[in-house]
Each structure stands twice: as C-alpha cells, then as structure tokens.
Design a protein around this motif. Structure first.
Motif, PDB file in Angstrom:
ATOM      1  N   UNK A 132       0.857  -1.110  -0.078  1.00  0.00           N
ATOM      2  CA  UNK A 132      -0.142  -0.055   0.136  1.00  0.00           C
ATOM      3  C   UNK A 132       0.823   1.037   0.000  1.00  0.00           C
ATOM      4  N   UNK A 133       2.286   1.094   0.367  1.00  0.00           N
ATOM      5  CA  UNK A 133       3.079   2.258   0.447  1.00  0.00           C
ATOM      6  C   UNK A 133       3.358   2.644  -1.090  1.00  0.00           C
ATOM      7  N   UNK A 134       4.210   1.987  -1.719  1.00  0.00           N
ATOM      8  CA  UNK A 134       4.306   2.481  -3.086  1.00  0.00           C
ATOM      9  C   UNK A 134       3.051   2.575  -3.836  1.00  0.00           C
ATOM     10  N   UNK A 135       2.047   2.068  -3.836  1.00  0.00           N
ATOM     11  CA  UNK A 135       0.931   2.361  -4.403  1.00  0.00           C
ATOM     12  C   UNK A 135       0.063   3.606  -4.054  1.00  0.00           C
ATOM     13  N   UNK A 136       0.272   3.941  -2.590  1.00  0.00           N
ATOM     14  CA  UNK A 136      -0.312   4.992  -2.285  1.00  0.00           C
ATOM     15  C   UNK A 136       0.585   6.242  -2.517  1.00  0.00           C
ATOM     16  N   UNK A 137       1.877   6.033  -2.560  1.00  0.00           N
ATOM     17  CA  UNK A 137       2.663   7.442  -2.943  1.00  0.00           C
ATOM     18  C   UNK A 137       2.508   7.858  -4.246  1.00  0.00           C
ATOM     19  N   UNK A 138       2.159   6.868  -5.313  1.00  0.00           N
ATOM     20  CA  UNK A 138       1.910   7.381  -6.508  1.00  0.00           C
ATOM     21  C   UNK A 138       0.626   7.969  -6.739  1.00  0.00           C
ATOM     22  N   UNK A 139      -0.474   7.516  -5.786  1.00  0.00           N
ATOM     23  CA  UNK A 139      -1.784   8.020  -5.921  1.00  0.00           C
ATOM     24  C   UNK A 139      -1.540   9.453  -5.506  1.00  0.00           C
ATOM     25  N   UNK A 140      -1.166   9.683  -4.300  1.00  0.00           N
ATOM     26  CA  UNK A 140      -0.911  10.833  -3.686  1.00  0.00           C
ATOM     27  C   UNK A 140      -0.294  12.081  -4.364  1.00  0.00           C
ATOM     28  N   UNK A 141       0.754  11.342  -5.092  1.00  0.00           N
ATOM     29  CA  UNK A 141       1.616  12.256  -6.133  1.00  0.00           C
ATOM     30  C   UNK A 141       0.817  12.788  -7.164  1.00  0.00           C
ATOM     31  N   UNK A 142      -0.187  11.931  -7.532  1.00  0.00           N
ATOM     32  CA  UNK A 142      -0.889  12.345  -8.780  1.00  0.00           C
ATOM     33  C   UNK A 142      -2.016  13.170  -8.444  1.00  0.00           C
ATOM     34  N   UNK A 143      -2.383  13.199  -7.144  1.00  0.00           N
ATOM     35  CA  UNK A 143      -3.468  14.100  -6.693  1.00  0.00           C
ATOM     36  C   UNK A 143      -3.244  14.640  -5.230  1.00  0.00           C
ATOM     37  N   UNK A 144      -2.268  15.470  -5.194  1.00  0.00           N
ATOM     38  CA  UNK A 144      -1.675  16.098  -4.062  1.00  0.00           C
ATOM     39  C   UNK A 144      -2.922  16.452  -2.928  1.00  0.00           C
ATOM     40  N   UNK A 145      -3.840  17.265  -3.616  1.00  0.00           N
ATOM     41  CA  UNK A 145      -4.809  17.889  -3.113  1.00  0.00           C
ATOM     42  C   UNK A 145      -5.619  17.099  -2.316  1.00  0.00           C
ATOM     43  N   UNK A 146      -5.892  15.595  -2.760  1.00  0.00           N
ATOM     44  CA  UNK A 146      -6.427  14.792  -2.010  1.00  0.00           C
ATOM     45  C   UNK A 146      -6.087  14.462  -0.646  1.00  0.00           C
ATOM     46  N   UNK A 147      -4.791  14.690  -0.420  1.00  0.00           N
ATOM     47  CA  UNK A 147      -4.330  14.163   0.860  1.00  0.00           C
ATOM     48  C   UNK A 147      -4.505  15.219   2.118  1.00  0.00           C
ATOM     49  N   UNK A 148      -5.300  14.668   2.914  1.00  0.00           N
ATOM     50  CA  UNK A 148      -5.552  15.486   4.373  1.00  0.00           C
ATOM     51  C   UNK A 148      -4.550  14.939   5.455  1.00  0.00           C
ATOM     52  N   UNK A 149      -4.099  13.772   5.235  1.00  0.00           N
ATOM     53  CA  UNK A 149      -3.137  13.239   6.380  1.00  0.00           C
ATOM     54  C   UNK A 149      -2.611  11.775   5.828  1.00  0.00           C
ATOM     55  N   UNK A 150      -1.720  11.639   6.322  1.00  0.00           N
ATOM     56  CA  UNK A 150      -0.941  10.524   5.996  1.00  0.00           C
ATOM     57  C   UNK A 150      -0.568   9.377   7.217  1.00  0.00           C
ATOM     58  N   UNK A 151      -0.859   8.172   7.220  1.00  0.00           N
ATOM     59  CA  UNK A 151      -0.614   7.319   8.418  1.00  0.00           C
ATOM     60  C   UNK A 151      -0.081   5.948   7.808  1.00  0.00           C
ATOM     61  N   UNK A 152       1.246   5.892   8.179  1.00  0.00           N
ATOM     62  CA  UNK A 152       2.000   4.864   7.859  1.00  0.00           C
ATOM     63  C   UNK A 152       2.241   3.946   8.648  1.00  0.00           C
ATOM     64  N   UNK A 153       2.177   2.536   8.256  1.00  0.00           N
ATOM     65  CA  UNK A 153       2.628   1.230   9.087  1.00  0.00           C
ATOM     66  C   UNK A 153       3.402   0.397   8.258  1.00  0.00           C
ATOM     67  N   UNK A 154       4.734   0.445   8.317  1.00  0.00           N
ATOM     68  CA  UNK A 154       5.701  -0.626   7.808  1.00  0.00           C
ATOM     69  C   UNK A 154       5.441  -0.408   6.342  1.00  0.00           C
ATOM     70  N   UNK A 155       5.312   0.860   5.853  1.00  0.00           N
ATOM     71  CA  UNK A 155       5.122   1.198   4.342  1.00  0.00           C
ATOM     72  C   UNK A 155       6.420   1.957   3.990  1.00  0.00           C
ATOM     73  N   UNK A 156       7.700   1.290   3.473  1.00  0.00           N
ATOM     74  CA  UNK A 156       8.897   1.783   3.452  1.00  0.00           C
ATOM     75  C   UNK A 156       8.961   2.813   2.194  1.00  0.00           C
TER      76      UNK A 156
END
Length: 313
Positions: A132-156
């Motif tokens: 979910x980390x590498x997928x999530x980073x790509x998603x967030x970078x594609x739509x940065x305004x969508x990101x209100x907060x980030x919670x990371x659990x062993x996503x390197x």
C-alpha cells in the motif's frame, strides 16, 4: 472492561461534538462489501462509517487484502468513513492474467486513483501498509490535494528501512531466470507465516487462519505469475524513494507513523526516517512485527483517533 488505551479512545469519541450530537443508535460500525468496475476490472472494497464523515482510505499489503483491516475498521468507523479496496490480483478483486493487465505498481496506482475518483473521494487520510506504500505514494503524487493526512505502518520509503532479505531479492531483480528460488521462497508457506509472526512478543495474538488463508490465495491458479511480476517490479519502488522523499519535503502532509519495530523486512529505521522529511511527523515504534495491527490493533486505533483529532480532521 476497557483497557486504558481503549478507554482513552472512547473518551475521545464521546468528546467529539460530531459524535455526541448523534443518537447512539444512528452510529454504526457495520462493514459492508461492494464491487465497482474500474477500467474493466472489478474492484472489491470494504466500507464502514458515516458517509458524511471525513474519509480514511486503507491500502493493504502483500499478500493480504482489505481483510487485514477487519479489526481496525470498527474502532474508527464511529467517527470516520472507511474505504478499503483490494488491489487487482488480490483478495476478491479481479485477477486478470498478466497478458491482460500489466502488474506494475504504476498500473495498480492508476487503477486505485480511478477507483477513488469513481467513489468521488476528493479528500481523505491515507493509511499505507507494505505494498500500500508504493501504490499510495503514486496515488498521492497524482492528486496531492486529495491528501489530508498520512498514516504509515511498515510502508517503506527509505533505503535504510530495507532489511537484509532485500539483498537476496535484488539478485532476483538483476537476474530473474537465474534466481527462481528467490521467488519460490518469497511465496512459500513458511515465508507467509513469518511475515506475521517474526518479531512478535505476543504469539498468542496471531490467528493462524491469517497465513493459511493467504497461502491458499497465493496457491490459486495464476497467482504465481501475478506475484512474480510485482516482485520484479518492486525494484521501481526502491528507485523512486528519493522522489517520494522530495514530495514529502515539499508537501509535508500531517503524518503519523505506527511502525512494527521488530519487522525484519522493513526495519525500524525506515519508520524513523519519515521525520527527516516531515519534521513534525509523529513517530511510534511499536513492539510488533510487519503486520503491526495483528497485535497492536487497539493501540494503533487510539493513536489514529488522537492524531486525526489534533489535525481537526
């Protein structure tokens, strides 16, 4: 009787005007199960919580599915709207053969982004675990305004977070045909169990159905081909670490890290490193392994509720 940390979580919820203003019978933590067609692929997802509340999108790891959030979702759903999809090739989502769907992290992220657009999720907090980390980073970078907060659990996202096994996996990246045993070990029953139990100090909290079910999933027809493609493509994630770090420095999303510090795959240094690029990040290294929710579910839920409350989310 509530544990102290659950009592704190309950008190936080009761103190929230958005919750206390509603009659208790109107607050439901029931999870519902859905499918939606995205670019010709049926995506399965779990949903819970009030739809008019702020949304948390939960992105799962390998070789699990949105099922890994089953115990977390009810603890957050009294306050938040939860969406947890299965990626293509995982869980109950479609698993087209690689000839019909390119199993790269770029493509999984594109499908996930289109999934969020289809559900009209324009603003949310992201929970990232493992793949979910590498997928999530790509998603967030594609739509940065969508990101209100980030919670990371062993996503390197840091080189120093890679455990020693990644040196062996790098051999697979450099020569797939010459190192078939690397992939065989990666998807074995022993490795599937070890992803949960290595590093735990509470083995009694681990349900063996978890890894037997995951291994049964990996044993389905077509799964070896799918997972081999993704393991090979994982090299693109390591190459992208500097890009993700730059994005974190530029955008500095409110960040909570809840990291199983005993994870031999993504070691504790990877969790601590987030503070280098997001100095205000809240870091918690927990006495847990790779699937920290397996044994620290209550504590992680309370930390998320407290963190998001402080963000006004």
């Amino acid at each position: 009787m509530k544990t102290p940390i659950l009592a704190a979580a309950a008190a936080l919820l009761l103190a929230d005007p958005a919750i206390s203003a509603k009659p208790m019978e109107s607050i439901s933590t029931t999870t519902t199960y859905h499918r939606v067609s995205i670019d010709g692929v049926n995506i399965f997802y779990r949903e819970a919580g009030p739809k008019d509340a702020e949304t948390i999108v939960l992105l799962h790891g390998f070789p699990s599915s949105s099922r890994e959030f089953d115990t977390l979702i009810p603890l957050l759903a009294t306050r938040y709207h939860l969406i947890a999809p299965d990626f293509p090739g995982f869980g109950h989502s479609d698993a087209p053969p690689p000839a019909n769907y390119a199993y790269t992290f770029d493509h999984l992220a594109e499908t996930t982004d289109h999934f969020l657009k289809a559900l009209k999720i324009d603003r949310c907090a992201f929970f990232l675990h493992d793949y979910g980390g590498p997928i999530g980073f790509r998603v967030m970078m594609a739509q940065p305004k969508r990101v209100a907060a980030l919670i990371v659990s062993n996503a390197n996202a840091y080189q120093e977070g890679l455990g020693v096994k990644w040196k062996t996996i790098a051999n697979y990246w450099s020569d797939r045909a010459g190192n078939p045993q690397v992939f065989d070990t990666f998807v074995s029953l022993a490795a599937t169990e070890a992803r949960h139990t290595l590093g735990t100090s509470h083995p009694e909290r681990y349900n063996p159905d978890t890894w037997t079910d995951e291994f049964a999933f990996l044993s389905r027809p077509g799964q070896r081909e799918i997972q081999a493609e993704l393991l090979y493509d994982y090299r693109t994630n390591v190459a992208a670490y500097p890009v993700w770090q730059t994005w974190l420095r530029e955008h500095k999303p409110p960040t909570l890290v809840v990291w199983g510090k005993n994870d031999p795959s993504f070691i504790g240094a990877g969790g601590e490193a987030y503070q280098r690029d997001v100095p205000e990040a809240e870091i918690h290294l927990l006495d847990a392994g790779h699937f920290a929710l397996d044994e620290k579910n209550d504590e992680i839920a309370a930390l998320i509720l407290q963190f998001l409350n402080r963000q006004g989310f």
